[in-house]
Write a protein that holds these residues in place. Structure first.
Motif, PDB file in Angstrom:
ATOM      1  N   ALA A 133       2.556   0.005  -2.134  1.00 56.73           N
ATOM      2  CA  ALA A 133       3.138   0.590  -3.337  1.00 56.73           C
ATOM      3  C   ALA A 133       2.838  -0.306  -4.526  1.00 56.73           C
ATOM      4  CB  ALA A 133       4.643   0.748  -3.161  1.00 56.73           C
ATOM      5  N   PHE A 134       2.545   0.310  -5.673  1.00 57.01           N
ATOM      6  CA  PHE A 134       2.244  -0.484  -6.864  1.00 57.01           C
ATOM      7  C   PHE A 134       2.772   0.227  -8.103  1.00 57.01           C
ATOM      8  CE2 PHE A 134      -1.421   2.187  -5.933  1.00 57.01           C
ATOM      9  CZ  PHE A 134      -1.687   2.793  -7.162  1.00 57.01           C
ATOM     10  N   ARG A 135       2.764  -0.512  -9.201  1.00 60.59           N
ATOM     11  CA  ARG A 135       3.377  -0.029 -10.420  1.00 60.59           C
ATOM     12  C   ARG A 135       2.337   0.101 -11.525  1.00 60.59           C
ATOM     13  NH1 ARG A 135       5.699  -2.374 -14.296  1.00 60.59           N
ATOM     14  NH2 ARG A 135       5.233  -4.471 -13.553  1.00 60.59           N
ATOM     15  N   LEU A 136       2.445   1.162 -12.299  1.00 59.79           N
ATOM     16  CA  LEU A 136       1.676   1.322 -13.535  1.00 59.79           C
ATOM     17  C   LEU A 136       2.724   1.654 -14.584  1.00 59.79           C
ATOM     18  CD1 LEU A 136      -1.328   3.658 -12.564  1.00 59.79           C
ATOM     19  CD2 LEU A 136      -1.396   1.191 -12.853  1.00 59.79           C
ATOM     20  N   GLY A 137       3.027   0.702 -15.463  1.00 58.49           N
ATOM     21  CA  GLY A 137       4.118   0.924 -16.408  1.00 58.49           C
ATOM     22  C   GLY A 137       5.403   1.105 -15.617  1.00 58.49           C
ATOM     23  N   ARG A 138       6.131   2.192 -15.862  1.00 62.72           N
ATOM     24  CA  ARG A 138       7.406   2.373 -15.135  1.00 62.72           C
ATOM     25  C   ARG A 138       7.225   3.305 -13.947  1.00 62.72           C
ATOM     26  NH1 ARG A 138      11.181   4.350 -19.561  1.00 62.72           N
ATOM     27  NH2 ARG A 138      12.637   4.575 -17.837  1.00 62.72           N
ATOM     28  N   GLU A 139       6.019   3.794 -13.749  1.00 62.13           N
ATOM     29  CA  GLU A 139       5.807   4.728 -12.646  1.00 62.13           C
ATOM     30  C   GLU A 139       5.378   3.996 -11.387  1.00 62.13           C
ATOM     31  OE1 GLU A 139       3.196   7.889 -13.863  1.00 62.13           O
ATOM     32  OE2 GLU A 139       4.059   7.843 -15.879  1.00 62.13           O
ATOM     33  N   GLU A 140       5.817   4.519 -10.237  1.00 61.98           N
ATOM     34  CA  GLU A 140       5.433   3.905  -8.974  1.00 61.98           C
ATOM     35  C   GLU A 140       4.436   4.789  -8.235  1.00 61.98           C
ATOM     36  OE1 GLU A 140       8.002   1.188  -6.641  1.00 61.98           O
ATOM     37  OE2 GLU A 140       9.548   2.577  -7.385  1.00 61.98           O
ATOM     38  N   TYR A 141       3.433   4.134  -7.690  1.00 62.84           N
ATOM     39  CA  TYR A 141       2.397   4.843  -6.939  1.00 62.84           C
ATOM     40  C   TYR A 141       2.173   4.155  -5.608  1.00 62.84           C
ATOM     41  CZ  TYR A 141       1.140   6.929 -11.435  1.00 62.84           C
ATOM     42  OH  TYR A 141       1.150   7.616 -12.615  1.00 62.84           O
ATOM     43  N   ALA A 142       1.443   4.802  -4.717  1.00 60.81           N
ATOM     44  CA  ALA A 142       1.100   4.157  -3.446  1.00 60.81           C
ATOM     45  C   ALA A 142      -0.248   4.667  -2.947  1.00 60.81           C
ATOM     46  CB  ALA A 142       2.184   4.424  -2.408  1.00 60.81           C
ATOM     47  N   PHE A 143      -0.978   3.757  -2.286  1.00 62.32           N
ATOM     48  CA  PHE A 143      -2.193   4.129  -1.546  1.00 62.32           C
ATOM     49  C   PHE A 143      -1.863   3.980  -0.067  1.00 62.32           C
ATOM     50  CE2 PHE A 143      -5.261   2.209  -4.934  1.00 62.32           C
ATOM     51  CZ  PHE A 143      -5.182   3.374  -5.688  1.00 62.32           C
ATOM     52  N   GLU A 144      -2.405   4.838   0.736  1.00 57.73           N
ATOM     53  CA  GLU A 144      -2.242   4.648   2.166  1.00 57.73           C
ATOM     54  C   GLU A 144      -3.008   3.387   2.562  1.00 57.73           C
ATOM     55  OE1 GLU A 144      -3.220   6.544   6.287  1.00 57.73           O
ATOM     56  OE2 GLU A 144      -3.203   8.088   4.712  1.00 57.73           O
ATOM     57  N   ILE A 145      -2.435   2.587   3.451  1.00 56.02           N
ATOM     58  CA  ILE A 145      -2.976   1.248   3.688  1.00 56.02           C
ATOM     59  C   ILE A 145      -4.358   1.293   4.347  1.00 56.02           C
ATOM     60  CG2 ILE A 145      -2.186   0.590   6.013  1.00 56.02           C
ATOM     61  CD1 ILE A 145      -0.908  -1.899   4.540  1.00 56.02           C
ATOM     62  N   SER A 146      -4.646   2.357   5.087  1.00 62.54           N
ATOM     63  CA  SER A 146      -5.922   2.405   5.802  1.00 62.54           C
ATOM     64  C   SER A 146      -7.121   2.483   4.857  1.00 62.54           C
ATOM     65  CB  SER A 146      -5.945   3.598   6.761  1.00 62.54           C
ATOM     66  OG  SER A 146      -5.848   4.782   6.017  1.00 62.54           O
ATOM     67  N   THR A 147      -6.881   2.905   3.610  1.00 63.19           N
ATOM     68  CA  THR A 147      -8.000   3.011   2.674  1.00 63.19           C
ATOM     69  C   THR A 147      -8.284   1.674   1.976  1.00 63.19           C
ATOM     70  OG1 THR A 147      -6.507   3.652   0.893  1.00 63.19           O
ATOM     71  CG2 THR A 147      -7.521   5.433   2.138  1.00 63.19           C
ATOM     72  N   ILE A 148      -7.385   0.722   2.167  1.00 62.53           N
ATOM     73  CA  ILE A 148      -7.471  -0.517   1.383  1.00 62.53           C
ATOM     74  C   ILE A 148      -8.166  -1.639   2.145  1.00 62.53           C
ATOM     75  CG2 ILE A 148      -6.080  -2.339   0.310  1.00 62.53           C
ATOM     76  CD1 ILE A 148      -4.051  -0.114  -0.275  1.00 62.53           C
ATOM     77  N   ARG A 149      -9.030  -2.333   1.439  1.00 61.22           N
ATOM     78  CA  ARG A 149      -9.756  -3.424   2.073  1.00 61.22           C
ATOM     79  C   ARG A 149      -9.071  -4.767   1.821  1.00 61.22           C
ATOM     80  NH1 ARG A 149     -16.261  -4.252   1.616  1.00 61.22           N
ATOM     81  NH2 ARG A 149     -16.120  -6.458   1.198  1.00 61.22           N
ATOM     82  N   GLU A 150      -8.737  -5.042   0.589  1.00 64.67           N
ATOM     83  CA  GLU A 150      -7.997  -6.256   0.281  1.00 64.67           C
ATOM     84  C   GLU A 150      -7.396  -6.186  -1.111  1.00 64.67           C
ATOM     85  OE1 GLU A 150     -10.834  -9.558   0.503  1.00 64.67           O
ATOM     86  OE2 GLU A 150     -12.404  -8.030   0.397  1.00 64.67           O
ATOM     87  N   ILE A 151      -6.528  -7.168  -1.404  1.00 64.60           N
ATOM     88  CA  ILE A 151      -5.868  -7.191  -2.706  1.00 64.60           C
ATOM     89  C   ILE A 151      -6.081  -8.567  -3.325  1.00 64.60           C
ATOM     90  CG2 ILE A 151      -3.654  -7.018  -3.915  1.00 64.60           C
ATOM     91  CD1 ILE A 151      -2.710  -5.183  -1.669  1.00 64.60           C
TER      92      ILE A 151
END
Lengths: 165, 649
Positions: A12-30
């Motif tokens: 889960a991550f934030r852009l301004g005051r809105e919260e979003y999420a990516f499914e973890i399987s699509t993510i390589r690293e942060i």
């Protein structure tokens, strides 16, 4: 929130005051925010390129992509690297808030009012966590749609994407 | 047969089949031109046969069946029952195309679809002269041959003749296991295989073996099959003997029609098949090494340590050697792409009822794999253009006193640091009047400007997007479907395209291409606190101009250098960055791209070094002014300025 249950893991991550999420399987690293080299005359939502272990990786500014108000990155800013079909791509976000497990039934289809505010194609659902509403985004879809626009903007100076779809 | 997982051999199969198909297409184009060339028929027969075996092993029945039908037709040609021209030739080409299509779907999905119509076409062609009755006289190769069941049941079980076959595979054989299984399958059709050493299970587990020993009872067709196995690719030797015989009593089987060029693989050089991805990885590592070397040398220079200096010099030398060897490994000859062209030109020409001969020269010149992959399409495009619009119809050619058969030449040659590929036709040439008319009609120029324009400038118009794709121009001028795409692709590679033409005598397209893309000499400059690299090949010199040197001509900034007037391109302005007022003096690189020259104004010059070119992903590939990037010793990125597109504006 990070309890194990029937469901999937999300970042889960934030852009301004809105919260979003990516499914973890699509993510390589942060990564914490690091040197991003500006590429002038590129489509405006592209922040630049970064050095990912010797590879040049394009960084997309998700705020600009979603046409939110621009903002300078700070120490909380993160780059979420996603494995796209052709190459890894980084997404610049304001802050990564947590790794969460959403039960499948807590992720609902996109309601009409959201479909109006951002292009509904990106949104795979809305997760309800108590009072919080988290928009689940498919990063690959974001890129697919961006690629079309980039093509249209290609050649024009500054490739200002007017979202002509 | 045991249920052997062969999926892992798909890559090998596709790679080999691709090579065979290219050779087959080539041979067939040759055979059609000279139908009496029986050596070509033999060569094609062997290639089909091997592919059939491989496909059968992979369980790709439709592929094997099509290859089998081709084999039958070739056999008919060999026996003089069919002529490799006209309909028969078409059937063969259709068969090869079907195989190619299947191979593509194998590499994508691992599956193939049947090509019923194609097989029927091949069978019809094979039996045309023998009459319908002959059709299907050779049955489809079923795993159980006609002889097998008969031999098993019909003959008394007592005293069957038992034969031992010893097959030695070439040491350079890439997948001995795959090869061994093909051989076992092949033998199972014509013999009752009692066992083998190593056993099929062991082979599948990739046990190492030097020799495959097979014990079997021969059945119908065995005697013909053994020599065929002996002449298979990667089979060094086949020996036959009785069970229990001493190895020295075994007789070596002759390998008929073994590819004559095989011995060129002298025993001293063995080859290994390596995936391109591995070479790419290796190049990445070497690139890192080159960067690290720059840092080491820089650091060493500032230390007063003789021993360190020596070590650094040694590492420097070794790195250069490794770099040039790795780049050398990636080089492949041009003919690997050119192989497809004769067939393609033949097909297009035929479609239009024209006769065209394609002559290729310089196919042995080697280029980096990446360059080769990317130029294939542009060249194909140009060839299509030459046949479509360049070469006139036969009657038109006769009328103008030309040879009925048109000629297209591809000539590749080495030029200093570039490769020049010229593609020329002896057709009607480009109609300048039509270009002028079109330019005026679309508002690009006025009639007067068009009439006074140089031919060279008119030809450049052909490469403008959208200029030439209109039908009326294609008809009038006979040129230019998507030449802008050709230009784009070639320029993406750091090359350039030119065209020249003389009326009535033909047109020549010249492609200038780099040998390799990977490592170049570059000048580093800074623009607004970012570092950029400019390829040395595009820079003729650097110069510092005073503010007072800059003059205005028709509102454009220019400077003079030894009498030459050069336009000034301020890179900050190009990138829409705030102008830096400072001292007002200008640090400029004098750059050129083909005939255009200009002074690029940058903030600072930072010296030159070798850089490793890395590509940007497709989201940024079309960005004006930038062609790629590199990573500096510090880990920072320097984008590479694309001089061609900067000068284009």
């Amino acid at each position: 929130m990070s309890g194990v249950g029937d469901g999937r893991q999300y970042i889960a991550f934030r852009l301004g005051r809105e919260e979003y999420a990516f499914e973890i399987s699509t993510i390589r690293e942060i990564f914490p925010i690091q040197d991003v080299t500006k590429v002038h005359r590129s489509p405006s939502y592209i922040e630049g390129v970064m050095n990912l272990r010797g590879r040049l990786v394009t960084v997309v500014d998700l705020r600009k992509r979603f046409k939110l108000e621009a903002r300078e990155p700070d120490e909380n800013s993160r780059i979420i690297v996603v494995e796209a079909t052709d190459a890894p791509v980084g997404f610049l976000v304001d802050e990564v808030t947590e790794v969460a497990n959403f039960a499948d039934e807590s992720v609902e289809a996109v309601p009409a009012y959201v479909a109006d505010s951002i292009e509904s194609e990106y949104v795979s659902g809305i997760a309800k966590l108590g009072e919080r509403l988290i928009t689940v985004i498919d990063p690959l879809k974001v890129l697919e749609l961006s690629a079309d626009e980039a093509e249209e903007a290609g050649g024009k100076s500054n490739g200002d994407d007017s979202g002509g779809r | 047969m045991a249920d052997v997982d062969l999926a892992k051999y798909t890559k090998l199969f596709v790679a080999e089949a691709r090579e065979y198909l290219r050779a087959l297409n080539d041979a067939m184009v040759g055979l059609e031109a000279d139908p009496s060339d029986m050596a070509k028929v033999d060569e094609m027969f062997r290639a089909c046969h091997t592919m059939k075996g491989m496909a059968g092993m992979m369980g790709l029945e439709p592929f094997a069946e099509t290859a089998h039908a081709l084999e039958d037709l070739l056999n008919a040609i060999r026996r003089g029952e069919a002529e490799p021209t006209g309909k028969v030739a078409e059937a063969i080409f259709a068969g090869l195309d079907a195989l190619e299509g299947m191979m593509d779907s194998v590499s994508q999905s691992g599956e193939v679809k049947e090509a019923k119509g194609v097989i029927d076409g091949l069978r019809d062609a094979a039996s045309a002269r023998r009459g319908r009755g002959g059709r299907g006289s050779r049955k489809k190769a079923a795993p159980k041959g006609d002889g097998a069941p008969k031999a098993k049941r019909g003959k008394p079980p007592a005293k069957p003749k038992v034969v031992v076959l010893k097959v030695r595979l070439a040491r350079r054989c890439a997948f001995p296991a795959a090869r061994a299984i093909v051989i076992l399958k092949e033998l199972a059709r014509v013999a009752n295989v009692r066992g083998s050493n190593p056993s099929e299970e062991e082979i599948d587990q990739e046990h190492a073996f030097e020799e495959l020993e097979i014990t079997l009872e021969p059945e119908k067709g065995f005697d013909e099959t053994v020599p065929r196995i002996a002449s298979m690719l990667d089979v060094d030797e086949v020996r036959v003997g009785r069970e229990g015989d001493d190895s020295s009593k075994f007789e070596t089987v002759d390998a008929p029609g073994r590819l004559k060029d095989k011995p060129v693989d002298t025993p001293t050089t063995q080859t290994v098949r390596v995936g391109m991805d591995k070479l790419d990885e290796l190049l990445d590592d070497v690139s890192e090494l080159v960067i690290a070397r720059s840092r080491l040398i820089e650091r060493t220079a500032s230390q007063d340590d003789r021993e360190l200096g020596e070590i650094s010099a040694h590492i420097n030398k070794l790195t250069s050697e490794i770099q040039s060897k790795v780049l050398g490994i990636r080089m492949i000859p041009l003919e690997t792409v050119m192989g497809r062209f004769p067939r393609m030109v033949r097909d297009i020409a035929r479609n239009q009822g024209k006769q065209v001969e394609l002559v290729v020269d310089g196919g042995s010149i080697e280029l980096d794999r990446t360059v080769i992959d990317l130029i294939s399409d542009p060249i194909m495009h140009i060839l299509r253009n030459c046949v479509d619009h360049g070469i006139e119809t036969e009657s038109e050619r006769r009328r103008t006193g030309k040879r009925a058969r048109g000629l297209i030449r591809i000539v590749a040659s080495k030029q200093q640091d570039h490769v020049l590929i010229e593609i020329s036709d002896d057709g009607a040439g480009i109609d300048y009047e039509a270009i002028k008319a079109k330019a005026v009609a679309s508002g690009l120029t006025t009639r007067d400007e068009a009439d006074s324009a140089l031919a060279r400038d008119l030809l450049q118009l052909l490469f403008r997007p959208g200029f030439s794709t209109r039908d009326e121009v294609s008809k009038l001028s006979g040129r230019g479907v998507g030449l802008d795409v050709v230009k784009r692709n070639v320029e993406d590679l750091g090359g350039s395209v030119m065209v020249s033409s003389s009326e009535g005598a033909g047109t020549t397209f010249s492609l200038w291409l780099p040998f390799t893309l990977a490592i170049i000499e570059a000048m580093l400059v800074s623009i607004a606190d970012q570092v950029y690299a400019v390829a040395m090949g595009t820079i003729s010199e650097s110069h510092r101009f005073e503010r007072s040197d800059v003059k205005l001509i028709r509102d454009r900034e220019v400077v003079q250098l030894r009498g030459e007037v050069l336009p000034v391109i301020r890179m900050r302005r190009f990138f829409d960055i705030q102008e830096d007022e400072g001292s007002g003096a200008i640090n400029a690189l004098i750059v050129q791209s083909r005939e255009r020259r200009a002074a690029l104004a940058v903030d600072d010059l930072m010296g030159h070094q070798q850089i490793v070119v890395k590509s940007l992903d497709r989201r940024l590939r079309r960005t004006k002014g930038i062609s790629g990037g590199t990573i500096l010793g510090s880990g920072r990125i320097a984008l590479i300025l694309d001089v061609d597109s900067i000068l284009e504006r």
